[in-house]
Scaffold this active site. Structure first.
Site, PDB file in Angstrom:
ATOM      1  N   VAL A 107     -48.140 -17.766  12.529  1.00 12.38           N
ATOM      2  CA  VAL A 107     -47.895 -18.836  13.673  1.00 12.38           C
ATOM      3  C   VAL A 107     -48.887 -18.596  14.676  1.00 12.38           C
ATOM      4  O   VAL A 107     -49.437 -17.589  14.897  1.00 12.38           O
ATOM      5  CB  VAL A 107     -46.649 -18.544  14.415  1.00 12.38           C
ATOM      6  CG1 VAL A 107     -46.440 -17.373  15.078  1.00 12.38           C
ATOM      7  CG2 VAL A 107     -46.388 -19.796  15.347  1.00 12.38           C
ATOM      8  N   GLY A 108     -49.494 -19.677  15.008  1.00 14.89           N
ATOM      9  CA  GLY A 108     -50.851 -19.636  16.144  1.00 14.89           C
ATOM     10  C   GLY A 108     -51.910 -19.616  15.270  1.00 14.89           C
ATOM     11  O   GLY A 108     -53.096 -19.524  16.202  1.00 14.89           O
ATOM     12  N   CYS A 109     -51.858 -19.706  14.105  1.00 14.24           N
ATOM     13  CA  CYS A 109     -53.203 -19.820  13.292  1.00 14.24           C
ATOM     14  C   CYS A 109     -53.330 -21.105  12.534  1.00 14.24           C
ATOM     15  O   CYS A 109     -52.837 -21.127  11.292  1.00 14.24           O
ATOM     16  CB  CYS A 109     -53.349 -18.438  12.406  1.00 14.24           C
ATOM     17  SG  CYS A 109     -54.930 -18.317  11.708  1.00 14.24           S
ATOM     18  N   GLY A 110     -53.982 -21.798  13.109  1.00 14.38           N
ATOM     19  CA  GLY A 110     -53.767 -23.403  12.375  1.00 14.38           C
ATOM     20  C   GLY A 110     -54.766 -23.604  11.438  1.00 14.38           C
ATOM     21  O   GLY A 110     -54.777 -24.755  10.636  1.00 14.38           O
ATOM     22  N   CYS A 112     -55.766 -20.476   9.033  1.00 10.89           N
ATOM     23  CA  CYS A 112     -55.976 -19.462   8.331  1.00 10.89           C
ATOM     24  C   CYS A 112     -55.837 -19.835   6.694  1.00 10.89           C
ATOM     25  O   CYS A 112     -55.066 -20.952   6.266  1.00 10.89           O
ATOM     26  CB  CYS A 112     -54.671 -18.917   8.611  1.00 10.89           C
ATOM     27  SG  CYS A 112     -54.450 -18.033   9.947  1.00 10.89           S
TER      28      CYS A 112
END
Length: 269
Positions: A107-110, A112
């Site tokens: 989450v928070g890694c758009g 990756c």
């Protein structure tokens, strides 16, 4: 009561004394996206509105062109997480196989899992004319967003994405531990309702990153407002896509960074 909340026991130190009780916390589970039997992505997400998440993610990532590309969709609960299993119509299935890439990220890694630098600057469609908004309507919309965040009110630990329509008010709001996930859920909700994002304003309770602008463009949104500041790259992409970016959007004011003509003192009815 949302399925994305659990209660954890804790002790609280306040005003010189201990208090016993529990705290509502958001769930965080692995959610896999599987298309025609092939794994594509794994995201950490809040397990609410998963059909919206499935459809919205697939649309904003360009995997689907519309919900009609789906032949079947199952939400399968497993001991290790949740699998969103798609079966696509033949034409879309073949197109996906031709462009498949793997992306697995927390989450928070758009972004990756991207394989090349050019994928970070993917070309997004230019949006349409959209609507014109007055400052007072923007303030009304922001107030509606704040008051509708039920999961955040319980946990103080999630993001929200909402869609506000000048005539209908706050049409939809979705929440998740990830800001990208919340926007994807909103995209899915609008697509399922056959609502055009160009007809209103998309709002997010986070900074406006380039990934959010890219997803907004894929939705066809013409106005994107966030409670925090945008990044420079987000503004460059928004400028090229024709999106009005409103940042530092609070109930006491906001800042317009791109395509300011959509924000005027007097908006048409």
């Amino acid at each position: 009561m949302t399925s994305g909340v659990r209660h954890a026991p804790r002790r609280v130190w306040r005003r010189g004394g201990w208090q016993e009780g529990d705290r509502a916390l958001p769930e965080e589970v692995p959610v896999a996206f599987t298309y025609d039997g092939a794994a594509h992505a794994v995201m950490m997400a809040t397990p609410d509105d998963l059909r919206d998440f499935a459809i919205g993610f697939s649309l904003t990532e360009g995997i689907l062109s519309s919900p009609e590309d789906i032949e079947a969709l199952e939400v399968v609960s497993l001991p290790t997480g949740i699998d969103l299993r798609f079966w696509l119509h033949p034409g879309r299935s073949e197109a996906l196989a031709a462009r498949r890439r793997r992306m697995a990220g927390p989450v928070g890694c758009g972004m990756c899992g991207l394989e090349t630098l050019s994928q970070a600057r993917r070309v997004v469609p230019r949006v349409g004319k959209g609507i014109t908004l007055s400052p007072d309507r923007i303030e009304v919309a922001l107030a509606a967003l704040s008051s509708a965040q039920a999961l955040h009110a319980q946990t103080r630990a999630v993001h929200a994405a909402g869609f506000w329509h000048p005539r209908l008010g706050l049409v939809a709001l979705r929440e998740d531990i990830g800001r990208h996930n919340a926007l994807d859920k909103l995209a899915g909700a609008l697509a399922t309702r056959r609502m055009v994002a160009e007809s209103g304003m998309v709002m997010v309770t986070s900074r406006i990153s380039v990934e959010l602008v890219q997803k907004a463009a894929m939705m066809g949104a013409t106005v994107l407002a966030g409670i925090s500041a945008p990044t420079m790259l987000a503004l460059e992409v928004a400028e090229a896509a024709g999106i009005t970016v409103i940042g530092i959007a609070r109930q006491d004011g906001f800042e317009v960074f791109t395509h300011p003509a959509r924000v005027r003192d007097m908006a048409p009815a």
